[in-house]
Write an enzyme that holds these catalytic residues in place. Structure first.
Site, PDB file in Angstrom:
ATOM      1  N   LYS A  11      48.462  19.999  36.520  1.00  0.00           N
ATOM      2  CA  LYS A  11      48.371  20.485  37.903  1.00  0.00           C
ATOM      3  C   LYS A  11      47.146  19.889  38.587  1.00  0.00           C
ATOM      4  O   LYS A  11      47.165  19.554  39.756  1.00  0.00           O
ATOM      5  CB  LYS A  11      48.311  22.008  37.956  1.00  0.00           C
ATOM      6  CG  LYS A  11      48.540  22.509  39.371  1.00  0.00           C
ATOM      7  CD  LYS A  11      48.132  23.933  39.537  1.00  0.00           C
ATOM      8  CE  LYS A  11      46.666  24.064  39.404  1.00  0.00           C
ATOM      9  NZ  LYS A  11      45.954  24.700  40.489  1.00  0.00           N
ATOM     10  N   LEU A  32      43.048  33.797  32.935  1.00  0.00           N
ATOM     11  CA  LEU A  32      44.112  33.002  32.322  1.00  0.00           C
ATOM     12  C   LEU A  32      45.510  33.466  32.728  1.00  0.00           C
ATOM     13  O   LEU A  32      45.771  34.660  32.851  1.00  0.00           O
ATOM     14  CB  LEU A  32      43.962  33.059  30.800  1.00  0.00           C
ATOM     15  CG  LEU A  32      42.588  32.630  30.276  1.00  0.00           C
ATOM     16  CD1 LEU A  32      42.540  32.717  28.758  1.00  0.00           C
ATOM     17  CD2 LEU A  32      42.210  31.235  30.749  1.00  0.00           C
ATOM     18  N   GLN A  40      41.763  15.573  38.406  1.00  0.00           N
ATOM     19  CA  GLN A  40      40.783  15.957  37.379  1.00  0.00           C
ATOM     20  C   GLN A  40      41.139  15.308  36.035  1.00  0.00           C
ATOM     21  O   GLN A  40      40.288  14.727  35.357  1.00  0.00           O
ATOM     22  CB  GLN A  40      40.765  17.480  37.248  1.00  0.00           C
ATOM     23  CG  GLN A  40      40.056  17.991  36.002  1.00  0.00           C
ATOM     24  CD  GLN A  40      39.944  19.508  35.987  1.00  0.00           C
ATOM     25  OE1 GLN A  40      39.142  20.072  36.691  1.00  0.00           O
ATOM     26  NE2 GLN A  40      40.745  20.180  35.173  1.00  0.00           N
ATOM     27  N   HIS A  67      47.671  28.389  31.322  1.00  0.00           N
ATOM     28  CA  HIS A  67      46.614  28.208  30.317  1.00  0.00           C
ATOM     29  C   HIS A  67      47.161  28.457  28.904  1.00  0.00           C
ATOM     30  O   HIS A  67      46.807  27.753  27.955  1.00  0.00           O
ATOM     31  CB  HIS A  67      45.466  29.204  30.550  1.00  0.00           C
ATOM     32  CG  HIS A  67      44.720  29.012  31.833  1.00  0.00           C
ATOM     33  ND1 HIS A  67      44.810  29.894  32.888  1.00  0.00           N
ATOM     34  CD2 HIS A  67      43.863  28.044  32.220  1.00  0.00           C
ATOM     35  CE1 HIS A  67      44.021  29.479  33.863  1.00  0.00           C
ATOM     36  NE2 HIS A  67      43.441  28.366  33.501  1.00  0.00           N
ATOM     37  N   GLY A 102      38.704  30.628  32.834  1.00  0.00           N
ATOM     38  CA  GLY A 102      39.137  32.010  32.663  1.00  0.00           C
ATOM     39  C   GLY A 102      40.178  32.422  33.685  1.00  0.00           C
ATOM     40  O   GLY A 102      40.812  31.587  34.312  1.00  0.00           O
ATOM     41  N   ALA A 127      49.967  32.022  32.492  1.00  0.00           N
ATOM     42  CA  ALA A 127      50.886  31.368  31.544  1.00  0.00           C
ATOM     43  C   ALA A 127      50.615  29.871  31.405  1.00  0.00           C
ATOM     44  O   ALA A 127      50.865  29.292  30.342  1.00  0.00           O
ATOM     45  CB  ALA A 127      52.324  31.609  31.995  1.00  0.00           C
ATOM     46  N   SER A 139      48.315  29.147  39.157  1.00  0.00           N
ATOM     47  CA  SER A 139      46.905  28.863  39.412  1.00  0.00           C
ATOM     48  C   SER A 139      46.157  30.185  39.497  1.00  0.00           C
ATOM     49  O   SER A 139      46.703  31.177  39.986  1.00  0.00           O
ATOM     50  CB  SER A 139      46.773  28.122  40.747  1.00  0.00           C
ATOM     51  OG  SER A 139      45.446  28.204  41.226  1.00  0.00           O
ATOM     52  N   SER A 140      44.922  30.164  39.018  1.00  0.00           N
ATOM     53  CA  SER A 140      44.119  31.385  39.129  1.00  0.00           C
ATOM     54  C   SER A 140      43.953  31.770  40.590  1.00  0.00           C
ATOM     55  O   SER A 140      43.842  32.948  40.927  1.00  0.00           O
ATOM     56  CB  SER A 140      42.740  31.174  38.505  1.00  0.00           C
ATOM     57  OG  SER A 140      42.904  30.878  37.139  1.00  0.00           O
ATOM     58  N   ARG A 141      43.947  30.778  41.482  1.00  0.00           N
ATOM     59  CA  ARG A 141      43.740  31.075  42.909  1.00  0.00           C
ATOM     60  C   ARG A 141      44.970  31.723  43.555  1.00  0.00           C
ATOM     61  O   ARG A 141      44.858  32.245  44.668  1.00  0.00           O
ATOM     62  CB  ARG A 141      43.314  29.814  43.660  1.00  0.00           C
ATOM     63  CG  ARG A 141      41.895  29.381  43.295  1.00  0.00           C
ATOM     64  CD  ARG A 141      41.304  28.333  44.216  1.00  0.00           C
ATOM     65  NE  ARG A 141      39.881  28.178  43.983  1.00  0.00           N
ATOM     66  CZ  ARG A 141      39.316  27.211  43.221  1.00  0.00           C
ATOM     67  NH1 ARG A 141      40.070  26.317  42.640  1.00  0.00           N
ATOM     68  NH2 ARG A 141      38.004  27.157  43.073  1.00  0.00           N
TER      69      ARG A 141
HETATM   70  O1  PAF Z   1      40.334  22.988  35.254  1.00  0.00           O
HETATM   71  C1  PAF Z   1      39.424  23.811  35.090  1.00  0.00           C
HETATM   72  O2  PAF Z   1      39.657  24.999  34.848  1.00  0.00           O
HETATM   73  C2  PAF Z   1      37.976  23.339  35.206  1.00  0.00           C
HETATM   74  O3  PAF Z   1      37.842  22.376  36.195  1.00  0.00           O
HETATM   75  C3  PAF Z   1      37.399  22.861  33.872  1.00  0.00           C
HETATM   76  C4  PAF Z   1      38.132  21.640  33.343  1.00  0.00           C
HETATM   77  C5  PAF Z   1      37.479  23.983  32.845  1.00  0.00           C
HETATM   78  C6  PAF Z   1      35.931  22.468  34.050  1.00  0.00           C
HETATM   79  O4  PAF Z   1      35.174  23.531  34.508  1.00  0.00           O
END
Ligand code: PAF
Length: 282
Positions: free
Chosen positions: A151, A29, A155, A33, A27, A31, A187-189
């Site tokens: 980014k 969100l 992951q 996302h 969440g 651009a 980034s959300s952060r």
């Molecule tokens: O990248 C993210 O936002 C999270 O790590 C994910 C892949 C939704 C898993 O919680």
């Protein structure tokens, strides 16, 4: 667009869909996302977006409690972007074993050792938490395609490994990082940054760009380049965690014979930890 909160309802709504493109998110969100949703829409008519702030991937001193939760605004953006379904389960729905206090009874995925390097070195258990929730979400949504941002390169790498090693019939698509005009990766952060911090936050990206430039012009002293970048960031007021030049194919430290490279960096600006990476070829 339907907003669904339970696994049962999700399963019943999706039961006749044979081609689902899935975008997992936490969440808040931006651009970046929405770009993932755009790519998902090119792949399938049915686009499912999950919004779930996953407690399992946060360390005890991290920002789980303060992580921005903006469901209403997120749903508006997703509707405008053309998503079909937003899946937003509660923690209890996602982790049936959650007793309101801890998640100790949760069965988790153990990712390969690369999960203990780079971001994993300072965030123990983070990628086990990510892999576990993504596996659960894959089981719930049963997509044929899943879309992730580049980014979070490490992951994405670990999820690709998980899909391959667990033989999941899912095509994983990585999408280029969307950036502010300054070069700062979205980034959300970034929302944690003050105006002053935001004005200098692209320095992380600049440090990585400088490395790409140097390597492309023939410098193969990777460890010196990494050290220099960290000390420049520290002198600019950051607390550099790592800057690392790696093979983009294996994510192992790059050797002088590797041609497909990625330079990854993580550093704290005040209390905000930002990450970025650039892939390139020589
Ligand atoms: O990248 C993210 O936002 C999270 O790590 C994910 C892949 C939704 C898993 O919680």
């Amino acid at each position: 667009m339907q907003v669904i909160k339970t696994i049962d309802e999700l399963r019943s709504v999706l039961k006749n869909q044979s081609n689902i493109a899935f975008v997992p998110t936490m969440g808040n969100l931006h651009a970046g996302h929405i770009q993932l949703v755009e790519v998902a829409k090119q792949q399938a008519e049915c686009v499912v977006v999950s919004i779930f702030v996953n407690p399992l991937q946060f360390g005890p001193t991290e920002d789980l409690a303060s992580y921005p939760r903006t469901l209403e605004a997120d749903c508006e953006k997703l509707k405008a972007a053309g998503a079909s379904i937003v899946f937003t389960p509660s923690v209890e729905e996602m982790y049936a074993e959650f007793d309101g206090n801890n998640l100790n009874q949760t069965m988790t995925i153990t990712p390969p050792p690369i999960a203990n390097e780079l971001c994993g070195a300072t965030r123990p258990g983070h990628f086990a938490g990510v892999a576990t929730v993504v596996m659960k979400l894959f089981n719930m949504v049963q997509p044929s395609i899943a879309v992730f941002g580049q980014k979070d390169f490490q992951q994405l790498f670990i999820i690709k490994q998980m899909v391959r090693q667990f033989n999941l019939p899912i095509n994983i698509i990585g999408v280029d990082t969307v950036r502010e005009p300054s070069g700062l990766a979205m980034s959300s952060r970034n929302g944690y940054l003050s105006n002053e911090q935001r004005a200098v936050a692209s320095q992380l990206n600049s440090a990585l760009k400088d490395i790409v430039q140097s390597v492309k012009s023939g410098n193969k002293d990777y460890s010196q380049l990494e050290k220099n970048a960290k000390s420049i960031l520290n002198s600019q007021g950051w607390l550099a965690d790592y800057v690392s030049i790696r093979s983009s194919l294996t994510l192992q430290p790059a050797s002088s014979t590797d041609n497909d490279l990625v330079v990854l960096g993580a550093a704290k600006l005040g209390n905000t930890r930002l990450i970025d990476n650039l892939t390139f070829n020589i």
